[in-house]
Design a protein around this motif. Structure first.
Motif, PDB file in Angstrom:
ATOM      1  N   SER A  38     -10.438 -16.274  -5.784  1.00 48.16           N
ATOM      2  CA  SER A  38     -10.599 -17.653  -5.291  1.00 48.16           C
ATOM      3  C   SER A  38      -9.996 -18.685  -6.243  1.00 48.16           C
ATOM      4  O   SER A  38      -9.713 -19.806  -5.836  1.00 48.16           O
ATOM      5  CB  SER A  38     -12.076 -17.966  -5.044  1.00 48.16           C
ATOM      6  OG  SER A  38     -12.815 -17.888  -6.245  1.00 48.16           O
ATOM      7  N   VAL A  41      -6.398 -18.902  -4.716  1.00 47.05           N
ATOM      8  CA  VAL A  41      -6.187 -18.986  -3.272  1.00 47.05           C
ATOM      9  C   VAL A  41      -5.568 -20.318  -2.853  1.00 47.05           C
ATOM     10  O   VAL A  41      -4.727 -20.354  -1.948  1.00 47.05           O
ATOM     11  CB  VAL A  41      -7.495 -18.677  -2.493  1.00 47.05           C
ATOM     12  CG1 VAL A  41      -8.496 -19.814  -2.606  1.00 47.05           C
ATOM     13  CG2 VAL A  41      -7.211 -18.349  -1.037  1.00 47.05           C
ATOM     14  N   GLU A  61     -15.638 -16.777  -0.109  1.00 40.11           N
ATOM     15  CA  GLU A  61     -14.637 -16.398   0.886  1.00 40.11           C
ATOM     16  C   GLU A  61     -13.265 -16.945   0.491  1.00 40.11           C
ATOM     17  O   GLU A  61     -13.139 -18.108   0.083  1.00 40.11           O
ATOM     18  CB  GLU A  61     -15.010 -16.954   2.263  1.00 40.11           C
ATOM     19  CG  GLU A  61     -14.000 -16.602   3.324  1.00 40.11           C
ATOM     20  CD  GLU A  61     -14.317 -17.186   4.686  1.00 40.11           C
ATOM     21  OE1 GLU A  61     -13.863 -16.616   5.680  1.00 40.11           O
ATOM     22  OE2 GLU A  61     -15.026 -18.213   4.759  1.00 40.11           O
ATOM     23  N   CYS A  62     -12.244 -16.108   0.622  1.00 42.41           N
ATOM     24  CA  CYS A  62     -10.869 -16.532   0.364  1.00 42.41           C
ATOM     25  C   CYS A  62     -10.118 -16.553   1.684  1.00 42.41           C
ATOM     26  O   CYS A  62     -10.077 -15.544   2.402  1.00 42.41           O
ATOM     27  CB  CYS A  62     -10.173 -15.569  -0.594  1.00 42.41           C
ATOM     28  SG  CYS A  62     -10.789 -15.626  -2.277  1.00 42.41           S
ATOM     29  N   TRP A  64      -6.487 -16.932   2.843  1.00 51.93           N
ATOM     30  CA  TRP A  64      -5.104 -16.908   2.356  1.00 51.93           C
ATOM     31  C   TRP A  64      -4.200 -17.459   3.451  1.00 51.93           C
ATOM     32  O   TRP A  64      -4.042 -16.838   4.494  1.00 51.93           O
ATOM     33  CB  TRP A  64      -4.710 -15.486   1.982  1.00 51.93           C
ATOM     34  CG  TRP A  64      -5.598 -14.884   0.941  1.00 51.93           C
ATOM     35  CD1 TRP A  64      -6.691 -14.087   1.147  1.00 51.93           C
ATOM     36  CD2 TRP A  64      -5.501 -15.054  -0.474  1.00 51.93           C
ATOM     37  NE1 TRP A  64      -7.267 -13.750  -0.048  1.00 51.93           N
ATOM     38  CE2 TRP A  64      -6.550 -14.327  -1.069  1.00 51.93           C
ATOM     39  CE3 TRP A  64      -4.629 -15.751  -1.309  1.00 51.93           C
ATOM     40  CZ2 TRP A  64      -6.749 -14.266  -2.438  1.00 51.93           C
ATOM     41  CZ3 TRP A  64      -4.818 -15.695  -2.679  1.00 51.93           C
ATOM     42  CH2 TRP A  64      -5.864 -14.961  -3.229  1.00 51.93           C
ATOM     43  N   TRP A  91     -12.582 -11.976   3.069  1.00 51.93           N
ATOM     44  CA  TRP A  91     -11.261 -12.600   3.031  1.00 51.93           C
ATOM     45  C   TRP A  91     -10.771 -12.832   4.447  1.00 51.93           C
ATOM     46  O   TRP A  91     -11.101 -12.077   5.357  1.00 51.93           O
ATOM     47  CB  TRP A  91     -10.252 -11.697   2.327  1.00 51.93           C
ATOM     48  CG  TRP A  91     -10.241 -11.757   0.836  1.00 51.93           C
ATOM     49  CD1 TRP A  91     -11.166 -12.342   0.010  1.00 51.93           C
ATOM     50  CD2 TRP A  91      -9.257 -11.190  -0.006  1.00 51.93           C
ATOM     51  NE1 TRP A  91     -10.802 -12.161  -1.294  1.00 51.93           N
ATOM     52  CE2 TRP A  91      -9.630 -11.450  -1.343  1.00 51.93           C
ATOM     53  CE3 TRP A  91      -8.091 -10.474   0.223  1.00 51.93           C
ATOM     54  CZ2 TRP A  91      -8.884 -11.032  -2.430  1.00 51.93           C
ATOM     55  CZ3 TRP A  91      -7.348 -10.053  -0.862  1.00 51.93           C
ATOM     56  CH2 TRP A  91      -7.735 -10.335  -2.173  1.00 51.93           C
ATOM     57  N   LEU A 118     -12.456  -8.023   6.280  1.00 54.89           N
ATOM     58  CA  LEU A 118     -11.187  -8.744   6.331  1.00 54.89           C
ATOM     59  C   LEU A 118     -10.971  -9.238   7.750  1.00 54.89           C
ATOM     60  O   LEU A 118     -11.044  -8.464   8.707  1.00 54.89           O
ATOM     61  CB  LEU A 118     -10.027  -7.827   5.921  1.00 54.89           C
ATOM     62  CG  LEU A 118      -8.623  -8.409   6.079  1.00 54.89           C
ATOM     63  CD1 LEU A 118      -8.402  -9.608   5.160  1.00 54.89           C
ATOM     64  CD2 LEU A 118      -7.567  -7.339   5.819  1.00 54.89           C
TER      65      LEU A 118
END
Length: 172
Positions: A38, A41, A61-62, A64, A91, A118
């Motif tokens: 993170s 990101v 939470e990331c 992208w 993610w 994911l």
């Protein structure tokens, strides 16, 4: 695993030399400037690479968003939700052409607040040699015309509701 990562990096260097001139490699790990995924990101740009050192990362939470992003786990990289800052998934791969290599998405449950390991929303996401374990849903693929994911050599185990949640199947 290393051969697929090396092959992908080689292809990137041969095919996109002009893009690589401006691309950045971000190193993440306990002994690095950036300790958590993170941390980078919001810094990554299109066609950057993120290398994550071996370790367990309990992180927020990331999401992208960059296109052409390559994220590679070096050694055993486990990604777990931080229950104090959890989102929909551990993610989300929202950018087009994102490559995720050698990562483990674990313990994303409804109880943790991040039920999906994911969530692949971007077009052309590629997931190689990843593990999805102990999540409510291991891998969710968004339902949309442009959402498609290539999954290679991945392991799905002990996910509560589904290993793979596919919004729409175009080609099998």
């Amino acid at each position: 695993m290393r051969s697929s990562a090396h092959a992908a990096l080689f292809l990137l260097f041969v095919t996109f030399p002009t893009l690589l001139a401006s691309a950045t490699t971000w190193n993440v790990g306990p002994s690095r400037t950036y300790k958590m995924p993170s941390d980078v990101v919001s810094l990554v740009q299109d066609h950057d690479t993120v290398l994550i050192d071996e370790g367990t990362y309990r992180d927020r939470e990331c999401v992208w968003k960059a296109d052409g992003l390559m994220i590679v786990g070096i050694g055993r990289v486990e990604l777990l939700p931080d229950i104090t800052q959890a989102g929909e998934s551990i993610w989300t791969a929202a950018g087009g052409g994102t490559q995720l290599i050698h990562l483990a998405f674990r313990q994303g449950t409804e109880r943790s607040g991040a039920g999906i390991g994911l969530y692949a929303k971007g077009a052309g996401c590629q997931v190689d040699s990843c593990m999805f374990s102990g999540n409510s849903i291991g891998l969710r693929i968004a339902d949309g015309e442009s959402s498609y994911v290539q999954v290679n050599s991945c392991t799905f185990e002990n996910n509560e509701f589904a290993d793979l949640d596919v919004g729409r199947i175009v080609i099998l």
